[in-house]
Design a protein around this motif. Structure first.
Motif, mmCIF file in Angstrom:
data_model
loop_
_atom_site.group_PDB
_atom_site.id
_atom_site.type_symbol
_atom_site.label_atom_id
_atom_site.label_comp_id
_atom_site.label_asym_id
_atom_site.label_seq_id
_atom_site.Cartn_x
_atom_site.Cartn_y
_atom_site.Cartn_z
ATOM 1 N N SER A 105 0.830 -1.201 0.000
ATOM 2 C CA SER A 105 0.000 0.000 0.000
ATOM 3 C C SER A 105 0.863 1.249 0.000
ATOM 4 C CB SER A 105 -0.917 0.016 1.226
ATOM 5 O OG SER A 105 -0.160 0.093 2.408
ATOM 6 N N ARG A 106 0.224 2.335 -0.358
ATOM 7 C CA ARG A 106 0.845 3.646 -0.267
ATOM 8 C C ARG A 106 -0.249 4.631 0.126
ATOM 9 N NH1 ARG A 106 -0.224 7.631 -3.666
ATOM 10 N NH2 ARG A 106 -1.383 7.149 -5.527
ATOM 11 N N ALA A 107 0.138 5.624 0.907
ATOM 12 C CA ALA A 107 -0.828 6.648 1.311
ATOM 13 C C ALA A 107 -1.137 7.553 0.125
ATOM 14 C CB ALA A 107 -0.267 7.471 2.464
ATOM 15 N N PHE A 108 -2.403 7.900 -0.014
ATOM 16 C CA PHE A 108 -2.774 8.872 -1.032
ATOM 17 C C PHE A 108 -2.140 10.213 -0.689
ATOM 18 C CE2 PHE A 108 -6.730 6.219 -1.710
ATOM 19 C CZ PHE A 108 -6.404 5.819 -2.993
ATOM 20 N N THR A 109 -1.809 10.981 -1.698
ATOM 21 C CA THR A 109 -1.292 12.334 -1.490
ATOM 22 C C THR A 109 -2.442 13.235 -1.048
ATOM 23 O OG1 THR A 109 -1.744 13.035 -3.764
ATOM 24 C CG2 THR A 109 0.425 12.007 -3.333
ATOM 25 N N ALA A 110 -2.104 14.417 -0.564
ATOM 26 C CA ALA A 110 -3.134 15.386 -0.169
ATOM 27 C C ALA A 110 -4.032 15.715 -1.359
ATOM 28 C CB ALA A 110 -2.482 16.647 0.386
ATOM 29 N N GLU A 112 -4.702 13.785 -3.976
ATOM 30 C CA GLU A 112 -5.564 12.625 -4.256
ATOM 31 C C GLU A 112 -6.694 12.532 -3.227
ATOM 32 O OE1 GLU A 112 -2.557 9.432 -6.348
ATOM 33 O OE2 GLU A 112 -2.337 9.819 -4.191
ATOM 34 N N ASN A 113 -6.384 12.767 -1.955
ATOM 35 C CA ASN A 113 -7.423 12.736 -0.921
ATOM 36 C C ASN A 113 -8.484 13.795 -1.180
ATOM 37 O OD1 ASN A 113 -6.984 10.592 0.947
ATOM 38 N ND2 ASN A 113 -5.156 11.650 1.657
ATOM 39 N N GLU A 114 -8.081 14.956 -1.668
ATOM 40 C CA GLU A 114 -9.043 16.012 -1.988
ATOM 41 C C GLU A 114 -9.951 15.578 -3.134
ATOM 42 O OE1 GLU A 114 -11.221 19.494 -1.897
ATOM 43 O OE2 GLU A 114 -9.977 18.534 -0.382
ATOM 44 N N LYS A 115 -9.397 14.950 -4.150
ATOM 45 C CA LYS A 115 -10.220 14.453 -5.266
ATOM 46 C C LYS A 115 -11.222 13.410 -4.783
ATOM 47 C CE LYS A 115 -6.900 15.302 -8.948
ATOM 48 N NZ LYS A 115 -5.988 14.718 -9.931
ATOM 49 N N ILE A 116 -10.778 12.536 -3.893
ATOM 50 C CA ILE A 116 -11.666 11.502 -3.336
ATOM 51 C C ILE A 116 -12.780 12.164 -2.532
ATOM 52 C CG2 ILE A 116 -11.769 9.624 -1.650
ATOM 53 C CD1 ILE A 116 -8.876 8.888 -2.636
ATOM 54 N N ARG A 117 -12.426 13.167 -1.721
ATOM 55 C CA ARG A 117 -13.425 13.871 -0.917
ATOM 56 C C ARG A 117 -14.460 14.554 -1.803
ATOM 57 N NH1 ARG A 117 -14.925 18.546 0.368
ATOM 58 N NH2 ARG A 117 -13.261 19.639 -0.704
ATOM 59 N N GLN A 118 -13.985 15.223 -2.866
ATOM 60 C CA GLN A 118 -14.900 15.912 -3.768
ATOM 61 C C GLN A 118 -15.820 14.915 -4.477
ATOM 62 O OE1 GLN A 118 -12.367 18.231 -6.339
ATOM 63 N NE2 GLN A 118 -11.975 19.772 -4.767
ATOM 64 N N ALA A 119 -15.285 13.783 -4.875
ATOM 65 C CA ALA A 119 -16.099 12.774 -5.552
ATOM 66 C C ALA A 119 -17.170 12.226 -4.604
ATOM 67 C CB ALA A 119 -15.217 11.650 -6.066
ATOM 68 N N ALA A 120 -16.820 12.047 -3.340
ATOM 69 C CA ALA A 120 -17.786 11.546 -2.356
ATOM 70 C C ALA A 120 -18.927 12.545 -2.133
ATOM 71 C CB ALA A 120 -17.073 11.230 -1.048
ATOM 72 N N GLU A 121 -18.594 13.821 -2.181
ATOM 73 C CA GLU A 121 -19.626 14.854 -1.979
ATOM 74 C C GLU A 121 -20.618 14.902 -3.124
ATOM 75 O OE1 GLU A 121 -17.658 18.572 -1.360
ATOM 76 O OE2 GLU A 121 -17.103 18.073 0.711
ATOM 77 N N THR A 122 -20.179 14.569 -4.325
ATOM 78 C CA THR A 122 -21.068 14.644 -5.491
ATOM 79 C C THR A 122 -21.827 13.352 -5.731
ATOM 80 O OG1 THR A 122 -19.285 14.011 -7.022
ATOM 81 C CG2 THR A 122 -19.615 16.380 -6.617
ATOM 82 N N SER A 123 -21.479 12.296 -5.018
ATOM 83 C CA SER A 123 -22.202 11.026 -5.270
ATOM 84 C C SER A 123 -23.301 10.782 -4.283
ATOM 85 C CB SER A 123 -21.236 9.849 -5.229
ATOM 86 O OG SER A 123 -20.602 9.738 -3.982
#
Length: 123
Positions: A105-110, A112-123
């Motif tokens: 595993s590798r930690a997502f970058t800041a 990448e985490n922001e993109k994931i957060r934004q995608a979660a808000e729109t779904s």
């Protein structure tokens, strides 16, 4: 959006070999005591997926699931499924091949985490 689960070329090769032998497959990231935290490969449908399981993505065209409680610990990481020599989980299909799937595993970058957060808000 960054993929939550990827596979190395070696893992993809083994997945293709297992599909040729067993037909459609599925993965579930084990969190059990017996197999540690191993990616377990089963014939599709051999493990019942429920409301508590999260589909992380597909590797080699094969769905990859994880229990939502375990997902809470891993949600900030990208899983990279690899293969090493040796015996793995006793219920996982690759054991008879003298190989075992391994999760890196590798930690997502800041970013990448922001993109994931934004995608979660729109779904």
């Amino acid at each position: 959006m960054p993929e939550r689960v990827l596979a190395t070329d070696a893992a993809l090769g083994l997945i293709e070999k297992l599909k040729a032998k067993h037909g459609p497959l599925m993965f579930h990231q084990s969190g059990g005591c017996c197999d540690g935290s191993s990616p377990m490969c089963y014939p599709e449908g051999d493990l019942i997926i429920g409301d508590q399981d999260v589909l992380l993505g597909h590797i080699g065209g094969v769905p990859f699931y994880m229990h939502k409680n375990q997902y809470e610990y891993w949600r900030h990481t990208q899983l990279i499924i690899d293969v090493v020599d040796g015996r793995g989980g006793m219920f996982s299909l690759e054991g008879v091949e003298g190989k075992r799937f391994l999760t890196r595993s590798r930690a997502f970058t800041a970013e990448e985490n922001e993109k994931i957060r934004q995608a979660a808000e729109t779904s």
